[in-house]
Design a protein around this motif. Structure first.
Motif, PDB file in Angstrom:
ATOM      1  N   PHE A   1       0.825  -1.202   0.000  1.00 52.44           N
ATOM      2  CA  PHE A   1       0.000   0.000   0.000  1.00 52.44           C
ATOM      3  C   PHE A   1       0.866   1.262   0.000  1.00 52.44           C
ATOM      4  O   PHE A   1       1.808   1.394   0.753  1.00 52.44           O
ATOM      5  CB  PHE A   1      -0.947   0.008   1.204  1.00 52.44           C
TER       6      PHE A   1
ATOM      7  N   GLU B   1       1.424   1.742  -5.782  1.00 56.78           N
ATOM      8  CA  GLU B   1       0.079   1.228  -6.046  1.00 56.78           C
ATOM      9  C   GLU B   1      -0.581   2.036  -7.162  1.00 56.78           C
ATOM     10  O   GLU B   1      -0.435   3.259  -7.223  1.00 56.78           O
ATOM     11  CB  GLU B   1      -0.791   1.379  -4.798  1.00 56.78           C
TER      12      GLU B   1
ATOM     13  N   PHE C   1      -4.316   2.935  -8.945  1.00 49.66           N
ATOM     14  CA  PHE C   1      -5.761   2.917  -8.742  1.00 49.66           C
ATOM     15  C   PHE C   1      -6.458   3.384 -10.019  1.00 49.66           C
ATOM     16  O   PHE C   1      -5.988   4.307 -10.685  1.00 49.66           O
ATOM     17  CB  PHE C   1      -6.161   3.834  -7.589  1.00 49.66           C
TER      18      PHE C   1
ATOM     19  N   ARG D   1      -5.075   7.262   0.163  1.00 47.89           N
ATOM     20  CA  ARG D   1      -5.645   5.933  -0.038  1.00 47.89           C
ATOM     21  C   ARG D   1      -7.106   5.883   0.436  1.00 47.89           C
ATOM     22  O   ARG D   1      -7.938   5.217  -0.161  1.00 47.89           O
ATOM     23  CB  ARG D   1      -4.831   4.867   0.693  1.00 47.89           C
ATOM     24  N   LYS D   2      -7.378   6.582   1.536  1.00 46.22           N
ATOM     25  CA  LYS D   2      -8.761   6.587   2.027  1.00 46.22           C
ATOM     26  C   LYS D   2      -9.678   7.250   1.008  1.00 46.22           C
ATOM     27  O   LYS D   2     -10.803   6.803   0.757  1.00 46.22           O
ATOM     28  CB  LYS D   2      -8.838   7.334   3.364  1.00 46.22           C
TER      29      LYS D   2
ATOM     30  N   THR E   1      -9.911   4.707  -1.996  1.00 45.38           N
ATOM     31  CA  THR E   1     -10.515   3.400  -1.718  1.00 45.38           C
ATOM     32  C   THR E   1     -11.764   3.477  -0.861  1.00 45.38           C
ATOM     33  O   THR E   1     -12.546   2.530  -0.812  1.00 45.38           O
ATOM     34  CB  THR E   1      -9.501   2.469  -1.011  1.00 45.38           C
TER      35      THR E   1
ATOM     36  N   LYS F   1     -11.738   3.646   2.466  1.00 43.48           N
ATOM     37  CA  LYS F   1     -11.562   3.040   3.789  1.00 43.48           C
ATOM     38  C   LYS F   1     -10.176   3.323   4.328  1.00 43.48           C
ATOM     39  O   LYS F   1      -9.232   3.572   3.581  1.00 43.48           O
ATOM     40  CB  LYS F   1     -11.805   1.530   3.754  1.00 43.48           C
TER      41      LYS F   1
END
Length: 456
Positions: free
Chosen positions: A305, A309, A311, A447-448, A451, A453
């Motif tokens: 992570f 990464e 996305f 990342r939150k 994603t 979360k």
């Protein structure tokens, strides 16, 4: 008996945390376990003598190296676990043990892979006797918490001096401070007759690729003086920062000769990742994993992570490059430039995990990247980074544009992180990638957003 209840409570806490999407319980179970029983880690490990432990420390690359090792060992049919969310303090290690133990304190795994932060390594070695200790590098990072590189290196030397003979040290030969730990260890064992075959316990990795070498070390290099006599080191080649083929012309301190230096192909990019791959391959070879499994694992590896990464957001791609100190930020810039980056987002925070002092941004080579067309800056210290970019420009900022290397670069500060990311995606072509370079706490926020979360 107390560990029985601590494991049950920890598993319950983790389950609640993941069920309500407020994290994955990677720190609180261990925090509570250590509050109730300060010997929790040691007792659980001693109760499972079949469990072999790989400990990884260094400023940069711990999480990636840990996941690389775990991937290879799993493909070799070993049962493994790690503190995979980057929770690299003692409470993170304790939590990982809680989550992978049964209520009888049995850990039904072959290998535990623990990454530990620089300041935690001496504390971890008091609780854990690893089978393999991997030391990757030492760079300036969170000076307000860790102190200078020499301070950490001295604490590491004291911590590993009394390690048991069964431990195998896997060291980066290209980092003078790390290589010197091996010299000191062998010297101590010989002088005190701790082990007759002392040299078999220290193994080195490093690069020997002239195509990757730079002409001189970067101005932000951290360890360019001999750790033995404090004389200025001479470099035959430099790969990045102060890592390279070095020697001291004043004493006998010199880069080790017998090193593992052939990284197999992988999906990871950047010179810095070659060191993570070398450390991984060396330790898994020592364990006995075949070249076939190692090479196949590297070709199919999915990054950890926040570490490259990728996305997919509404048909457009964003890729995260954790950039938490001068060296990692410079290498991220160099890597994304080599990938043809046109659109980047810098995110600078100054929370506890990042370090309160952000003056290190003035050692970031923001003048160097070539080809970048648009830069968006966000985070709690966005204006500090904006000022740094202003001084990278060869002229005054006009109409939200910088001039770097006589090329016009679109420049914007957007404090709201979600809006910054979404605007970056909106303004770029579908064929491009939005490269996001955040500090640690900023990476968790990014990342939150991407994603929906939390990680920790």
């Amino acid at each position: 008996m107390i560990n029985f209840f601590l494991i049950i409570i920890g598993k319950l806490l983790s389950s609640i945390s993941t069920s309500f999407r407020i994290g994955n319980g990677s720190t609180w179970p261990g925090h509570i376990a250590l509050l109730a029983n300060k010997n929790f880690i040691r007792e659980l490990i001693e109760a499972n003598p079949q469990l072999k432990i790989i400990l990884i420390a260094g400023t940069n690359g711990k999480t990636t190296t840990g996941k690389l090792i775990q991937t290879i060992l799993k493909n070799a049919n070993y049962r493994t676990f790690q503190n995979e969310s980057g929770a690299n303090l003692l409470n993170g290690i304790a939590s990982s043990i809680v989550l992978h133990s049964n209520i009888l304190s049995t850990i039904n795994y072959d290998y535990a892979i623990f990454e530990v932060d620089e300041a935690t390594l001496p504390l971890a070695l008091k609780e854990i006797t690893p089978d393999y200790l991997i030391l990757l590098n030492l760079f300036r990072d969170q000076l307000d918490r860790y102190g200078e590189v020499n301070t950490i290196a001295g604490k590491w030397r004291d911590a590993i001096r009394h390690l048991l003979p069964k431990i195998q040290l896997i060291l980066n030969a290209d980092d003078p401070q790390i290589a010197y730990l091996g010299f000191q260890q062998n010297r101590y064992r010989i002088e005190h007759r701790v082990l007759k075959r002392s040299y078999t316990l220290v193994f080195y990795f490093g690069l020997n690729d002239k195509k990757l070498a730079q002409t001189a070390y970067q101005h932000a290099a951290d360890s360019t003086y001999c750790p033995n006599c404090n004389s200025k080191l001479y470099y035959h080649s430099v790969y990045y920062s102060h890592l390279g083929n070095w020697e001291c012309k004043n004493c006998e301190n010199i880069r080790p000769k017998n090193i593992f230096s052939t990284p197999p192909p992988s999906r990871l990019t950047g010179t810095y990742n070659l060191y993570n791959i070398l450390a991984t391959v060396l330790v898994t070879k020592k364990i006995g994993v075949s070249d076939e499994i190692i090479n196949k694992s590297l070709r199919t590896f999915i990054p950890a992570f926040g570490r490259q990464e990728i996305f997919d957001i509404n048909g457009k791609k964003a890729q995260i490059f954790l950039s938490k100190n001068p060296t990692s930020f410079n290498e991220s810039l160099r890597t994304v430039a080599s990938l043809g980056a046109r659109n980047v987002v810098f995110v600078l925070n100054d929370r506890i995990p990042d370090g309160r002092d952000v003056s290190w941004i003035w050692d970031v080579d923001t003048e160097e990247p070539d080809g970048i067309k648009s830069i968006i800056i966000s985070g709690e210290r966005a204006y500090d980074m904006g000022l740094r970019l202003k001084y990278s420009s060869s002229s005054e900022i006009k109409n939200e544009r910088l001039k770097i290397k006589n090329k016009s670069v679109k420049f914007k500060i957007i404090k709201d992180l979600k809006r910054a990311i979404m605007q970056g995606l909106e303004e770029m072509n579908k064929s491009d990638i939005l490269y996001i370079l955040p500090t640690y706490s900023a990476m968790l926020e990014v990342r939150k957003i991407l994603t929906g979360k939390k990680i920790l």
